[in-house]
Motif scaffolding. Structure first.
Motif, PDB file in Angstrom:
ATOM      1  N   LEU A  84     -35.254 -51.613  12.336  1.00  0.00           N
ATOM      2  CA  LEU A  84     -36.133 -51.076  13.340  1.00  0.00           C
ATOM      3  C   LEU A  84     -35.785 -50.279  14.093  1.00  0.00           C
ATOM      4  O   LEU A  84     -34.759 -50.244  14.481  1.00  0.00           O
ATOM      5  CB  LEU A  84     -36.834 -52.614  14.024  1.00  0.00           C
ATOM      6  CG  LEU A  84     -37.132 -53.675  12.805  1.00  0.00           C
ATOM      7  CD1 LEU A  84     -37.829 -54.953  13.725  1.00  0.00           C
ATOM      8  CD2 LEU A  84     -38.177 -53.097  11.796  1.00  0.00           C
ATOM      9  N   LEU A  85     -36.631 -49.523  14.794  1.00  0.00           N
ATOM     10  CA  LEU A  85     -36.161 -48.531  15.764  1.00  0.00           C
ATOM     11  C   LEU A  85     -35.686 -48.932  16.894  1.00  0.00           C
ATOM     12  O   LEU A  85     -34.688 -48.316  17.404  1.00  0.00           O
ATOM     13  CB  LEU A  85     -37.671 -47.695  16.259  1.00  0.00           C
ATOM     14  CG  LEU A  85     -38.381 -47.035  15.206  1.00  0.00           C
ATOM     15  CD1 LEU A  85     -39.409 -46.010  15.911  1.00  0.00           C
ATOM     16  CD2 LEU A  85     -37.253 -46.321  14.309  1.00  0.00           C
ATOM     17  N   GLY A  86     -36.101 -50.366  17.620  1.00  0.00           N
ATOM     18  CA  GLY A  86     -35.367 -50.622  18.637  1.00  0.00           C
ATOM     19  C   GLY A  86     -34.058 -51.078  18.255  1.00  0.00           C
ATOM     20  O   GLY A  86     -33.012 -50.921  19.068  1.00  0.00           O
ATOM     21  N   GLU A  87     -33.677 -51.447  17.313  1.00  0.00           N
ATOM     22  CA  GLU A  87     -32.184 -51.748  16.540  1.00  0.00           C
ATOM     23  C   GLU A  87     -31.518 -50.472  16.409  1.00  0.00           C
ATOM     24  O   GLU A  87     -30.075 -50.265  16.801  1.00  0.00           O
ATOM     25  CB  GLU A  87     -32.348 -52.540  15.247  1.00  0.00           C
ATOM     26  CG  GLU A  87     -32.906 -53.630  15.254  1.00  0.00           C
ATOM     27  CD  GLU A  87     -33.236 -54.401  14.000  1.00  0.00           C
ATOM     28  OE1 GLU A  87     -33.587 -55.551  14.055  1.00  0.00           O
ATOM     29  OE2 GLU A  87     -33.348 -53.608  12.930  1.00  0.00           O
ATOM     30  N   LEU A  88     -32.278 -49.435  15.958  1.00  0.00           N
ATOM     31  CA  LEU A  88     -31.482 -47.962  15.765  1.00  0.00           C
ATOM     32  C   LEU A  88     -31.020 -47.549  17.167  1.00  0.00           C
ATOM     33  O   LEU A  88     -29.979 -47.057  17.320  1.00  0.00           O
ATOM     34  CB  LEU A  88     -32.179 -47.070  15.085  1.00  0.00           C
ATOM     35  CG  LEU A  88     -32.006 -45.527  14.781  1.00  0.00           C
ATOM     36  CD1 LEU A  88     -30.959 -45.581  13.920  1.00  0.00           C
ATOM     37  CD2 LEU A  88     -33.098 -44.797  14.169  1.00  0.00           C
ATOM     38  N   ASP A  89     -32.111 -47.745  17.995  1.00  0.00           N
ATOM     39  CA  ASP A  89     -31.449 -47.290  19.558  1.00  0.00           C
ATOM     40  C   ASP A  89     -30.481 -47.987  20.091  1.00  0.00           C
ATOM     41  O   ASP A  89     -29.807 -47.293  20.673  1.00  0.00           O
ATOM     42  CB  ASP A  89     -32.936 -47.363  20.360  1.00  0.00           C
ATOM     43  CG  ASP A  89     -34.127 -46.224  20.254  1.00  0.00           C
ATOM     44  OD1 ASP A  89     -33.492 -45.028  20.159  1.00  0.00           O
ATOM     45  OD2 ASP A  89     -35.164 -46.366  20.674  1.00  0.00           O
ATOM     46  N   ALA A  90     -30.406 -49.210  19.934  1.00  0.00           N
ATOM     47  CA  ALA A  90     -29.532 -50.147  20.635  1.00  0.00           C
ATOM     48  C   ALA A  90     -28.227 -49.831  19.903  1.00  0.00           C
ATOM     49  O   ALA A  90     -27.155 -49.645  20.765  1.00  0.00           O
ATOM     50  CB  ALA A  90     -29.752 -51.473  20.422  1.00  0.00           C
ATOM     51  N   ALA A  91     -27.919 -49.577  18.666  1.00  0.00           N
ATOM     52  CA  ALA A  91     -26.837 -48.977  17.906  1.00  0.00           C
ATOM     53  C   ALA A  91     -26.184 -47.816  18.610  1.00  0.00           C
ATOM     54  O   ALA A  91     -25.119 -47.618  18.605  1.00  0.00           O
ATOM     55  CB  ALA A  91     -26.890 -49.275  16.516  1.00  0.00           C
ATOM     56  N   ALA A  92     -27.182 -46.919  18.573  1.00  0.00           N
ATOM     57  CA  ALA A  92     -26.784 -45.443  19.101  1.00  0.00           C
ATOM     58  C   ALA A  92     -26.310 -45.296  20.514  1.00  0.00           C
ATOM     59  O   ALA A  92     -25.372 -44.889  20.661  1.00  0.00           O
ATOM     60  CB  ALA A  92     -27.766 -44.613  18.600  1.00  0.00           C
ATOM     61  N   GLN A  93     -27.163 -46.057  21.341  1.00  0.00           N
ATOM     62  CA  GLN A  93     -26.857 -46.230  22.634  1.00  0.00           C
ATOM     63  C   GLN A  93     -25.730 -46.682  23.071  1.00  0.00           C
ATOM     64  O   GLN A  93     -24.963 -46.353  24.230  1.00  0.00           O
ATOM     65  CB  GLN A  93     -27.985 -46.714  23.358  1.00  0.00           C
ATOM     66  CG  GLN A  93     -29.121 -45.983  23.878  1.00  0.00           C
ATOM     67  CD  GLN A  93     -28.969 -44.652  24.640  1.00  0.00           C
ATOM     68  OE1 GLN A  93     -29.038 -44.784  25.972  1.00  0.00           O
ATOM     69  NE2 GLN A  93     -28.684 -43.536  24.080  1.00  0.00           N
ATOM     70  N   GLU A  94     -25.111 -47.547  22.049  1.00  0.00           N
ATOM     71  CA  GLU A  94     -23.578 -48.144  22.434  1.00  0.00           C
ATOM     72  C   GLU A  94     -22.334 -47.045  22.465  1.00  0.00           C
ATOM     73  O   GLU A  94     -21.675 -47.318  23.148  1.00  0.00           O
ATOM     74  CB  GLU A  94     -23.346 -49.244  21.143  1.00  0.00           C
ATOM     75  CG  GLU A  94     -24.006 -50.492  21.388  1.00  0.00           C
ATOM     76  CD  GLU A  94     -23.554 -51.533  20.476  1.00  0.00           C
ATOM     77  OE1 GLU A  94     -22.355 -51.345  19.897  1.00  0.00           O
ATOM     78  OE2 GLU A  94     -24.289 -52.559  20.264  1.00  0.00           O
TER      79      GLU A  94
ATOM     80  N   MET B 193     -32.562 -55.744   4.753  1.00  0.00           N
ATOM     81  CA  MET B 193     -31.465 -54.554   4.633  1.00  0.00           C
ATOM     82  C   MET B 193     -31.384 -53.820   6.055  1.00  0.00           C
ATOM     83  O   MET B 193     -32.075 -52.939   6.211  1.00  0.00           O
ATOM     84  CB  MET B 193     -31.766 -53.604   3.558  1.00  0.00           C
ATOM     85  CG  MET B 193     -31.952 -54.307   2.086  1.00  0.00           C
ATOM     86  SD  MET B 193     -32.356 -53.221   0.810  1.00  0.00           S
ATOM     87  CE  MET B 193     -31.087 -52.159   0.855  1.00  0.00           C
ATOM     88  N   ARG B 194     -30.708 -54.275   7.032  1.00  0.00           N
ATOM     89  CA  ARG B 194     -30.598 -53.903   8.376  1.00  0.00           C
ATOM     90  C   ARG B 194     -29.305 -53.270   8.719  1.00  0.00           C
ATOM     91  O   ARG B 194     -28.982 -53.533  10.068  1.00  0.00           O
ATOM     92  CB  ARG B 194     -30.909 -55.205   9.286  1.00  0.00           C
ATOM     93  CG  ARG B 194     -32.365 -55.787   9.022  1.00  0.00           C
ATOM     94  CD  ARG B 194     -33.579 -55.220   9.318  1.00  0.00           C
ATOM     95  NE  ARG B 194     -33.926 -55.532  10.679  1.00  0.00           N
ATOM     96  CZ  ARG B 194     -34.778 -56.387  10.844  1.00  0.00           C
ATOM     97  NH1 ARG B 194     -35.224 -57.207   9.793  1.00  0.00           N
ATOM     98  NH2 ARG B 194     -35.090 -56.704  12.068  1.00  0.00           N
ATOM     99  N   GLU B 195     -28.374 -52.857   7.940  1.00  0.00           N
ATOM    100  CA  GLU B 195     -27.105 -52.429   8.542  1.00  0.00           C
ATOM    101  C   GLU B 195     -27.250 -51.066   9.197  1.00  0.00           C
ATOM    102  O   GLU B 195     -27.931 -50.257   8.589  1.00  0.00           O
ATOM    103  CB  GLU B 195     -26.289 -52.481   7.154  1.00  0.00           C
ATOM    104  CG  GLU B 195     -24.793 -51.928   7.620  1.00  0.00           C
ATOM    105  CD  GLU B 195     -23.802 -51.860   6.446  1.00  0.00           C
ATOM    106  OE1 GLU B 195     -23.642 -50.741   5.899  1.00  0.00           O
ATOM    107  OE2 GLU B 195     -23.480 -52.770   5.863  1.00  0.00           O
ATOM    108  N   ILE B 196     -26.250 -50.828  10.228  1.00  0.00           N
ATOM    109  CA  ILE B 196     -26.335 -49.672  11.051  1.00  0.00           C
ATOM    110  C   ILE B 196     -24.862 -49.082  11.255  1.00  0.00           C
ATOM    111  O   ILE B 196     -24.215 -50.042  11.517  1.00  0.00           O
ATOM    112  CB  ILE B 196     -27.195 -49.652  12.338  1.00  0.00           C
ATOM    113  CG1 ILE B 196     -28.635 -50.162  12.103  1.00  0.00           C
ATOM    114  CG2 ILE B 196     -27.202 -48.417  12.846  1.00  0.00           C
ATOM    115  CD1 ILE B 196     -29.140 -50.363  13.351  1.00  0.00           C
ATOM    116  N   THR B 197     -24.573 -47.994  10.893  1.00  0.00           N
ATOM    117  CA  THR B 197     -23.273 -47.332  11.229  1.00  0.00           C
ATOM    118  C   THR B 197     -23.357 -46.329  11.913  1.00  0.00           C
ATOM    119  O   THR B 197     -23.953 -45.345  11.522  1.00  0.00           O
ATOM    120  CB  THR B 197     -22.592 -47.178   9.691  1.00  0.00           C
ATOM    121  OG1 THR B 197     -22.460 -48.326   8.947  1.00  0.00           O
ATOM    122  CG2 THR B 197     -21.124 -46.610   9.949  1.00  0.00           C
TER     123      THR B 197
END
Length: 475
Positions: A119-129, A100-104
């Motif tokens: 995962l935190l790396g995914e959270l960081d990458a999505a927010a940094q966009e 369950m990896r969806e980020i909005t």
């Protein structure tokens, strides 16, 4: 017997609900061994009875109704990064949320919604966009769920607070399969408990966070001092951080120097002190602050430079390889006194330091937003009286190293006990027993409130594979 007095049945793989849409993995089946790998490789010594890989919150609800009807204790796997290995306990029914990896990300409201497998790396990458960041942890393979439910500390805590200080809402499935929301207005008691009380109350399937403008560039790196300067440099840090801006985050590590090309060969394998500053403010101010920090001693290496936030928040990944065997002990410190410093240095030097292992005693500077901006009783997560946080952590690969490193960790915890506060950040230490658990939330009143909320949401303690809060007795 379970903690509530009932005798649970064992997971029975063959009667799992037919309407569960995800994969159901049993011992010996293809994919089972791969699915049960978590951060602490020692969890693989005994496998769960059943792994139910949930595709969405409907699967979570289905699995929990099944477990509830049979009085089955349930373990939850998000990122699987908990040092206790509670995500994959032997003989258990595991609900695996890692798919369950969806980020909005909503850049207009600066809010981020992340499902429990992120995962935190995914959270960081999505927010940094979108030029944003959610304050979180420091290893990219860590799961957002466990980190958040335990409190959440990292490089940005002095500037923006703990992860739970930036949590706006949780979507949760109860142990009997109901979907609920918890925020300041809806189920506020539950929301209070979820901010630091761990996975004791239900299965959180999604988190909504407040994000902050940051990046893409920050200033970060490592300043390495030889071991004979460690005590003198540490002794100056309290005064330095008292005057430091909130934009400066600081971690330190007492460890044994790896064979880095930048280090003199004579230093390899020797005790060193590594300062890990992260400055997220004005670049000119950062340059001045880092120069003063390096001048606390005579460093042998200084790699601090302007870099990206994504590189900064992954630079500690190498110290936490996924799937190795590990242990961790830690706690809060009121002040970095000479006896505390001497104990930290002595205990690092006393490590077995066996080949193929990584050992460090890390010390994090608190203060700023995490210490000053949120009232102690506003969340279950406690930080009262804490100026520093220490963590003794080792990772290794060979089972024969279990005994010497467990003994070292226990001896380190014992040596630090006179200097360690009763409250604690539960994510950076393994469980130290019931008396310890009653103290980690800062007061008996807070613990009692958590136990009462537990009794409302999980009265049979089906969610017990965690740093467990037993439900308060029914009056």
């Amino acid at each position: 017997m379970s903690p509530t007095g009932s005798t649970p049945t064992s997971p029975t793989p063959d009667d799992f609900p037919a309407d569960f849409r995800g994969a159901v993995l049993r011992p010996g089946e293809d994919g089972y061994d791969q699915a049960r790998v978590v951060f602490n490789g020692r969890a693989a010594d005994s496998g769960p009875a059943l792994i139910a890989r949930c595709t969405d919150e409907d699967d979570v609800a289905t699995a929990l109704r099944h477990a509830s009807a049979r009085d089955l204790p349930v373990a939850i796997r998000g990122g699987g990064h908990g040092t206790d290995g509670h995500a994959m306990p032997g003989g258990a029914l595991v609900l695996d949320l890692s798919g369950m990896r969806e980020i909005t990300v909503d850049p207009d409201t600066r809010t981020v919604r992340a499902q429990a497998g992120v995962l935190l790396g995914e959270l960081d990458a999505a927010a940094q966009e979108h030029g944003l960041v959610v304050p979180s942890g420091t290893v990219t393979s860590t799961g957002v769920a466990g980190l958040t439910l335990g409190g959440g500390i990292g490089h940005l805590m002095r500037r923006f607070g703990a992860t739970v200080d930036n949590l706006l809402a949780c979507e949760m499935v109860t142990v009997d399969g109901r979907k609920v929301r918890a925020d300041e207005k809806e189920n506020p008691d539950l929301f209070w408990a979820l901010r630091g009380g761990g996975g004791n109350f239900g299965v959180v399937t999604a988190f909504e966070f407040r994000a902050h403008p940051l990046g893409p560039d920050v200033v970060s790196g490592q300043i390495i001092f030889p071991g004979d300067q460690a005590a003198a440099v540490l002794a100056q840090l309290a005064a330095f951080m008292a005057d430091a801006p909130r934009e400066l985050g600081l971690a330190t590590a007492l460890t044994f120097a790896p064979p880095l090309p930048a280090l003199p060969e004579a230093a390899h394998g020797k005790l060193v002190l590594i300062l890990i500053p992260v400055h997220t403010g004005d670049f000119a101010d950062a340059e001045k602050t880092i120069a003063k920090l390096a001048a606390l001693g005579t460093p042998v290496v200084n790699t601090v430079r302007r870099t990206t936030w994504l590189k900064t928040n992954s630079m500690l990944d190498a110290t936490a390889p996924y799937g190795w065997r590990t242990n961790a002990r830690g706690g809060y410190i009121a002040s970095l006194t000479e006896p505390v410093i001497d104990t930290l240095v002595q205990r690092t030097a006393a490590s077995p330091n066996l080949p193929g292992t990584i050992t460090a005693i890390n010390v994090w500077s608190l203060g700023g937003a995490i210490s000053e901006d949120v009232e102690e009783d506003a969340t279950a997560f406690s930080r009262a009286g804490a100026s520093w946080l220490w963590e003794a952590a080792t990772v290794w690969t060979e089972t024969e190293h279990d005994t010497p490193y467990d003994a070292w960790a226990d001896a380190t915890a014992a040596a630090m006990r006179p200097h360690t506060l009763p409250n604690a950040y539960i994510n950076l230490t393994q469980d130290q027993g019931e008396a310890w658990r009653r103290g980690v939330y800062g007061s008996e009143a807070k613990y009692q409130r958590l136990a009462e909320i537990k009794a409302v949401w999980d009265p049979r303690n089906l969610l017990r594979h965690n740093k467990n809060i037993a439900p308060a007795p029914t009056r």
